[in-house]
Design an enzyme around this catalytic site. Structure first.
Site, PDB file in Angstrom:
ATOM      1  N   ASP A  29      19.950   3.237 -47.921  1.00 24.49           N
ATOM      2  CA  ASP A  29      19.132   3.532 -46.740  1.00 24.49           C
ATOM      3  C   ASP A  29      19.636   4.799 -46.046  1.00 24.49           C
ATOM      4  O   ASP A  29      20.840   5.074 -46.064  1.00 24.49           O
ATOM      5  CB  ASP A  29      19.208   2.325 -45.776  1.00 24.49           C
ATOM      6  CG  ASP A  29      18.072   2.332 -44.767  1.00 24.49           C
ATOM      7  OD1 ASP A  29      17.196   3.200 -44.856  1.00 24.49           O
ATOM      8  OD2 ASP A  29      18.080   1.462 -43.875  1.00 24.49           O
ATOM      9  N   HIS A  46      15.436  12.216 -50.303  1.00 26.55           N
ATOM     10  CA  HIS A  46      15.340  11.366 -51.491  1.00 26.55           C
ATOM     11  C   HIS A  46      15.999  12.043 -52.700  1.00 26.55           C
ATOM     12  O   HIS A  46      16.654  11.396 -53.510  1.00 26.55           O
ATOM     13  CB  HIS A  46      13.881  11.016 -51.798  1.00 26.55           C
ATOM     14  CG  HIS A  46      13.245  10.175 -50.727  1.00 26.55           C
ATOM     15  ND1 HIS A  46      13.899   9.105 -50.132  1.00 26.55           N
ATOM     16  CD2 HIS A  46      12.028  10.238 -50.123  1.00 26.55           C
ATOM     17  CE1 HIS A  46      13.103   8.555 -49.223  1.00 26.55           C
ATOM     18  NE2 HIS A  46      11.972   9.228 -49.199  1.00 26.55           N
ATOM     19  N   LEU A 140      27.967  -1.114 -68.513  1.00 25.45           N
ATOM     20  CA  LEU A 140      27.453  -1.467 -67.177  1.00 25.45           C
ATOM     21  C   LEU A 140      25.944  -1.656 -67.264  1.00 25.45           C
ATOM     22  O   LEU A 140      25.259  -0.905 -67.957  1.00 25.45           O
ATOM     23  CB  LEU A 140      27.781  -0.350 -66.179  1.00 25.45           C
ATOM     24  CG  LEU A 140      27.283  -0.557 -64.735  1.00 25.45           C
ATOM     25  CD1 LEU A 140      28.304  -0.003 -63.732  1.00 25.45           C
ATOM     26  CD2 LEU A 140      25.927   0.076 -64.465  1.00 25.45           C
TER      27      LEU A 140
HETATM   28  C1  FPP Z   1      15.725   4.642 -47.981  1.00 20.33           C
HETATM   29  O1  FPP Z   1      15.810   5.748 -47.137  1.00 20.33           O
HETATM   30  C2  FPP Z   1      15.576   5.014 -49.374  1.00 20.33           C
HETATM   31  C3  FPP Z   1      14.474   4.754 -50.149  1.00 20.33           C
HETATM   32  C4  FPP Z   1      13.284   4.053 -49.658  1.00 20.33           C
HETATM   33  C5  FPP Z   1      14.370   5.193 -51.540  1.00 20.33           C
HETATM   34  C6  FPP Z   1      15.601   5.168 -52.389  1.00 20.33           C
HETATM   35  C7  FPP Z   1      15.381   6.142 -53.468  1.00 20.33           C
HETATM   36  C8  FPP Z   1      16.289   7.010 -53.960  1.00 20.33           C
HETATM   37  C9  FPP Z   1      17.695   7.038 -53.557  1.00 20.33           C
HETATM   38  C10 FPP Z   1      15.855   8.061 -54.932  1.00 20.33           C
HETATM   39  C11 FPP Z   1      15.719   7.758 -56.361  1.00 20.33           C
HETATM   40  C12 FPP Z   1      16.288   6.476 -56.890  1.00 20.33           C
HETATM   41  C13 FPP Z   1      16.748   6.306 -58.147  1.00 20.33           C
HETATM   42  C14 FPP Z   1      17.168   4.958 -58.634  1.00 20.33           C
HETATM   43  C15 FPP Z   1      16.873   7.431 -59.071  1.00 20.33           C
HETATM   44  P1  FPP Z   1      14.721   5.923 -46.000  1.00 20.33           P
HETATM   45  O2  FPP Z   1      13.701   6.874 -46.490  1.00 20.33           O
HETATM   46  O3  FPP Z   1      14.205   4.592 -45.576  1.00 20.33           O
HETATM   47  O4  FPP Z   1      15.587   6.567 -44.882  1.00 20.33           O
HETATM   48  P2  FPP Z   1      15.387   6.438 -43.306  1.00 20.33           P
HETATM   49  O5  FPP Z   1      15.539   4.976 -42.959  1.00 20.33           O
HETATM   50  O6  FPP Z   1      16.490   7.282 -42.749  1.00 20.33           O
HETATM   51  O7  FPP Z   1      14.025   6.973 -42.994  1.00 20.33           O
END
Ligand code: FPP
Length: 249
Positions: A29, A46, A140
């Protein structure tokens, strides 16, 4: 009622040396806030988050973790703007394909939980191809949760058991914790030992609700794109320092 045994305790080397959790899950997050702080678009957060996935996966392999489960897209994430959903899908396909060789070299197997087919036939096929090519790896298991929601997973397991009971394949009385657990998408994986959430939020957000029953929970203020090996090791140390009793004395 017989007292419930500690789940999989017999198979758990984890606490013996006091040390490494076999199964670690992460709610990644804070990508949006990371980007926001830098005046960048959310997609940049992201992208940086995908780099953090790479670092963390490598660190997990190096530190002897057997299963790493990552919450990459929740069933609630569809509510985000279409452009962001499309960026996330694009990143996922791109990352997996770009990393395929190094995942293979590191001995990483890929497994998916959640209804990933909702991402459409193109991405689904690419994901399935990646899974197939990493199938024989043993070092893993990387479990990526895509379009995943824990309540839906539990409801689906209940539905499967009910269908079997109605058809006479099983007795309703045989439905116990083990039976339900074995119908979840995480069936066959070791028990979840450690669940980490980044960015200072203290919630499970419909992630692995059943599986987290005995997990140690670690919440860190670090935003996901800043997560690295030192952070993972810190969480593992917290896990090792806590004595887990599974409800016993
Ligand atoms: C939360 O941050 C993150 C996500 C909803 C997406 C997670 C995705 C990745 C890390 C990228 C690709 C993943 C892989 C497995 C290659 P948020 O956008 O909710 O952040 P915020 O709460 O600060 O708005």
């Amino acid at each position: 009622m017989t007292p419930a045994a500690a789940p999989n305790e017999a198979e758990r080397p984890a606490k013996e040396g006091g040390s490494v959790p076999r199964h670690v899950a992460i709610i990644m997050d804070g990508n949006g806030r990371w980007a926001n702080k830098r005046g960048l678009p959310r997609v940049a957060g992201h992208r940086a988050g995908a780099e953090a996935v790479r670092r963390t996966l490598r660190a997990a392999v190096k530190n002897g973790v057997e299963v790493l489960t990552l919450y990459a897209f929740s069933s609630e994430n569809w509510r985000r703007p279409e452009e962001e959903v499309s960026d996330l899908k694009g990143l996922l396909g791109y990352y997996l394909e770009r990393e395929l060789d190094s995942l293979a070299k590191e001995g990483v197997k890929l497994r998916l939980i959640g209804d990933y087919e909702a991402f459409g036939p193109d991405l689904s096929k690419r994901l399935e191809k990646a899974m197939a090519s990493l199938q024989s790896n043993r070092r893993l298991t990387l479990v990526v949760a895509l379009n995943y929601g824990s309540r839906a997973e539990i409801a689906a397991a209940a539905r499967k058991l009910a269908t079997k009971a109605v058809s006479g394949e099983i007795e309703p009385a045989s439905i116990d914790e083990e039976a339900l657990g074995s119908h979840l998408q995480t069936h066959g994986l070791p028990e979840l030992d450690l669940l980490i959430r980044t960015s200072g939020e203290v919630r499970l957000s419909n992630f692995l609700l059943w599986q987290a029953a005995y997990a140690e929970l670690v919440f860190t203020p670090t935003l996901w794109p800043d997560f690295d090996e030192a952070e993972l090791v810190k969480a593992i140390e917290q896990f090792a320092a806590r004595e887990r009793r599974f409800g016993g004395r």
